[in-house]
Scaffold this motif. Structure first.
Motif, PDB file in Angstrom:
ATOM      1  N   SER A   1       0.809  -1.195   0.000  1.00 41.87           N
ATOM      2  CA  SER A   1       0.000   0.000   0.000  1.00 41.87           C
ATOM      3  C   SER A   1       0.855   1.262   0.000  1.00 41.87           C
ATOM      4  O   SER A   1       1.917   1.310   0.618  1.00 41.87           O
TER       5      SER A   1
ATOM      6  N   GLU B   1      -3.043  -2.944   6.367  1.00 44.97           N
ATOM      7  CA  GLU B   1      -4.183  -3.855   6.299  1.00 44.97           C
ATOM      8  C   GLU B   1      -4.983  -3.872   7.597  1.00 44.97           C
ATOM      9  O   GLU B   1      -6.137  -4.309   7.606  1.00 44.97           O
TER      10      GLU B   1
ATOM     11  N   ASN C   1      -7.658  -3.547   5.238  1.00 44.69           N
ATOM     12  CA  ASN C   1      -7.908  -4.617   4.267  1.00 44.69           C
ATOM     13  C   ASN C   1      -8.259  -5.874   5.055  1.00 44.69           C
ATOM     14  O   ASN C   1      -7.451  -6.788   5.199  1.00 44.69           O
ATOM     15  N   THR C   2      -9.460  -5.902   5.560  1.00 48.27           N
ATOM     16  CA  THR C   2      -9.903  -7.002   6.417  1.00 48.27           C
ATOM     17  C   THR C   2      -9.825  -8.368   5.732  1.00 48.27           C
ATOM     18  O   THR C   2      -9.401  -9.348   6.361  1.00 48.27           O
TER      19      THR C   2
ATOM     20  N   ALA D   1      -7.684  -9.455   3.569  1.00 46.42           N
ATOM     21  CA  ALA D   1      -6.288  -9.894   3.563  1.00 46.42           C
ATOM     22  C   ALA D   1      -5.867 -10.357   4.943  1.00 46.42           C
ATOM     23  O   ALA D   1      -5.178 -11.377   5.093  1.00 46.42           O
TER      24      ALA D   1
END
Length: 248
Positions: free
Chosen positions: A3, A215, A220-221, A223
């Motif tokens: 990211s 995350e 980014n749940t 992931a």
């Protein structure tokens, strides 16, 4: 796979917080180890006895036959790379800590490579951090994810190459061309950024924050859920409880 985020100073380099998470660093500059060390048993449990061919095949056999990694990654390459990092799986209080570290490492590798399918990142970018002046980018190269843990950024390729013995800044493709180097860079990053969290029993969530902090907290749940799923699966296979603090 990594990211983008706002820059913030951490030590003498600038790091991207969502790429690294809290406490992440590029790792120390260490002398090249010209010969592998003799691997020590992890708290009485030899790593090779945990990472059996059956265990390894259970991961890579889930990759499609068309995957480049299918003929690139191997248990033998993993074990050869392990010879250079005898502290992996050691330092904890019991054999359970060794098993959790192995499970956490392969949970990370499984997620990043798609069960050893990918040698290189799918969505490629330059990943050059100009503020990392100690590791100047080669304008003709890109420092996207490569290898079993998908090492990324010039400030990781540079010191990793210096430690292992390849030109990380001018030949980052080495990580995608040599399966042992692909695992050695993963171990290099792991030992500098994750190992201490495992042996101090900070929980699997801390390993996600260390490597992919962006995350966490809803970033980014799916992931996070996937990583935790792999980790608990491998803990079950190795006969150890996953412990507390799994989700970040």
């Amino acid at each position: 796979m990594w990211s983008w985020c706002m820059l913030q100073p951490m030590g003498f380099l600038w790091q991207r917080a969502e790429y690294c998470g809290d406490g992440c660093r590029e790792g120390p500059c260490v002398l090249r180890n010209p010969t592998p060390s003799t691997p020590r048993p992890g708290n009485g449990v030899p790593i090779r006895n945990l990472v059996t061919q059956e265990f390894f095949n259970g991961i890579i056999n889930q990759a499609s036959s068309s995957c480049a990694g299918k003929i690139f990654y191997s248990r033998s390459a993993f074990l050869e790379a392990l010879n250079f990092y005898p502290k992996f799986g050691t330092g904890g209080k019991s054999s359970e800590d060794t098993k959790r570290e192995v499970a956490a490492f392969f949970a990370r590798v499984t997620h990043e490579t798609g069960h050893f399918c990918y040698i290189e990142e799918i969505v490629k970018a330059t990943y050059c951090e100009q503020e990392a002046t100690e590791w100047p980018c080669n304008s003709e190269k890109q420092y996207y994810g490569r290898g079993s843990i998908q090492i990324t950024w010039n400030y990781n390729y540079g010191p990793a190459g210096q430690s292992i013995g390849f030109d990380g800044l001018n030949a980052p493709e080495t990580v995608a061309n040599d399966p042992v180097i692909a695992f050695r860079t993963a171990f290099w990053f792991w030992m500098n950024n994750v190992h201490s969290r495992i042996i101090s029993r900070q929980g699997f969530a801390s390993t996600i924050r260390a490597i992919n902090g962006g995350e966490c907290d809803g970033g980014n749940t799916p992931a996070v859920n996937a990583r935790v799923g792999y980790y608990t699966k491998y803990c079950n296979q190795l006969g150890v409880s996953p412990g507390d603090d799994l989700y970040c």
